[in-house]
Scaffold this active site. Structure first.
Site, PDB file in Angstrom:
ATOM      1  CE1 TYR A 142       0.663   0.180   4.484  1.00 56.47           C
ATOM      2  CE2 TYR A 142      -1.010  -1.547   4.567  1.00 56.47           C
ATOM      3  CZ  TYR A 142      -0.006  -0.813   5.189  1.00 56.47           C
ATOM      4  OH  TYR A 142       0.312  -1.066   6.498  1.00 56.47           O
ATOM      5  CE  LYS A 157       5.302  -0.001   6.821  1.00 56.29           C
ATOM      6  NZ  LYS A 157       6.535  -0.487   7.460  1.00 56.29           N
TER       7      LYS A 157
END
Ligand code: HXC
Length: 254
Positions: A142, A157
């Site tokens: 993701y 992330k």
């Protein structure tokens, strides 16, 4: 001479598996974590493997603690060549119900923590004239797809993935450093699996969406990490390798 690596969040799951495997592979290993009891257990587990290691209690959200951990490691082992930014925080929460502090907490651990440790590491590289050091970051698919229900982790992330590529260029030129990332899929016996696979039914749905039909193991992630950090992977730089049984490619899970 043996090289030294620091693994953040190394007292459980993938972090611990990587720490154990790297010690087996001949690295001096330093594990950091927040929980004193888990650090103590990790210390005992590392003692079963030949070689040198240390454990340090710290929180990656604290830049001074990150610098102190790097300096403590340098004092013990002479210098610190490599770092795995494994520490993470995450929970499932619809974004419209998330508090600003909930957002900040996850971004602080995942993105700012990765910066704090990387920045502390490079200060050590400068003082010790380390050439050819390494950073390995842990992301998730993701980072480049959507992360509905885990917005702070997904955004953080994505930042870590970009930082991986940015530092691969910046510190590749400057320190001949290699900076890479692993994107694990669903991995058993991890904080992510415990938190995100909320029920046996949910875990089963995730499993069916993996083309290989199973969760991965921390040991499989550790095997890839050992290789990525080895001289065999000496030309790998700025790369993110998905180790996920084909999970993220599966756009038509039914
Ligand atoms: C909504 C929540 C929440 C939840 C915490 N918060 N949990 N909001 N739903 N389930 C909010 C709190 O209300 C608070 O905001 C803020 O977040 C900080 O919470 P604290 O509990 O005080 O934070 P802290 O003690 O620092 O703990 C951090 C943590 C915790 C992230 C919340 O879960 C943790 O330490 N996790 C570490 C381990 C971990 O998460 N591992 C999984 C990584 S999985 P307010 O506004 O109330 O003050 C991963 C990717 C997996 O990274 C990918 C798989 C494909």
């Amino acid at each position: 001479m043996k090289k030294t690596i620091l693994v953040t969040g190394g007292t459980s799951g993938m972090g611990k598996a990587m720490a154990l495997a790297l010690k087996e592979a001949g690295w001096n290993v330093v594990v950091t974590g927040r929980d004193a009891e888990r650090l103590q257990q990790t210390d005992l587990d590392l003692q079963q493997i030949a070689g040198e290691h240390a454990v340090i209690q710290m929180d990656v959200r604290d830049p001074e603690a990150c610098l102190a951990a790097v300096n403590q490691t340098r004092a013990r082992f002479g210098r610190l060549e490599a770092l795995i930014n494994n520490a993470a925080g995450n929970f499932i929460c619809p974004t419209d119900e998330l508090s600003p502090n909930g957002w900040k907490t996850v971004v602080d651990i995942v993105l700012n923590g990765t910066f704090n440790c990387s920045h502390a590491l490079v200060k050590g590289w400068q003082e010790d004239q380390v050439v050819g050091g390494q950073i390995l970051n842990i992301v998730a698919s993701y980072a480049w797809q959507a992360g509905a229900g885990v917005a702070p982790s997904a955004a953080a992330k994505a930042g870590v993935l970009n930082l991986t590529r940015t530092l691969a260029v910046e510190w590749g030129y400057k320190y001949q450093a290699r900076v890479n990332a692993i994107s694990p899929g669903p991995i058993e016996r991890t904080g992510g699996a415990d938190k995100l696979a909320m029920s046996p039914e949910h875990a089963e749905r995730i499993r069916r969406n993996v083309p290989l039909g199973r969760f991965g193991t921390p040991e499989e992630i550790a095997g890839l990490a050992v290789w990525m950090l080895s001289d065999q992977a000496g030309y790998l730089n700025g790369e993110c390798i998905a180790l996920d049984g084909g999970h993220w490619l599966n756009k038509q899970p039914f």
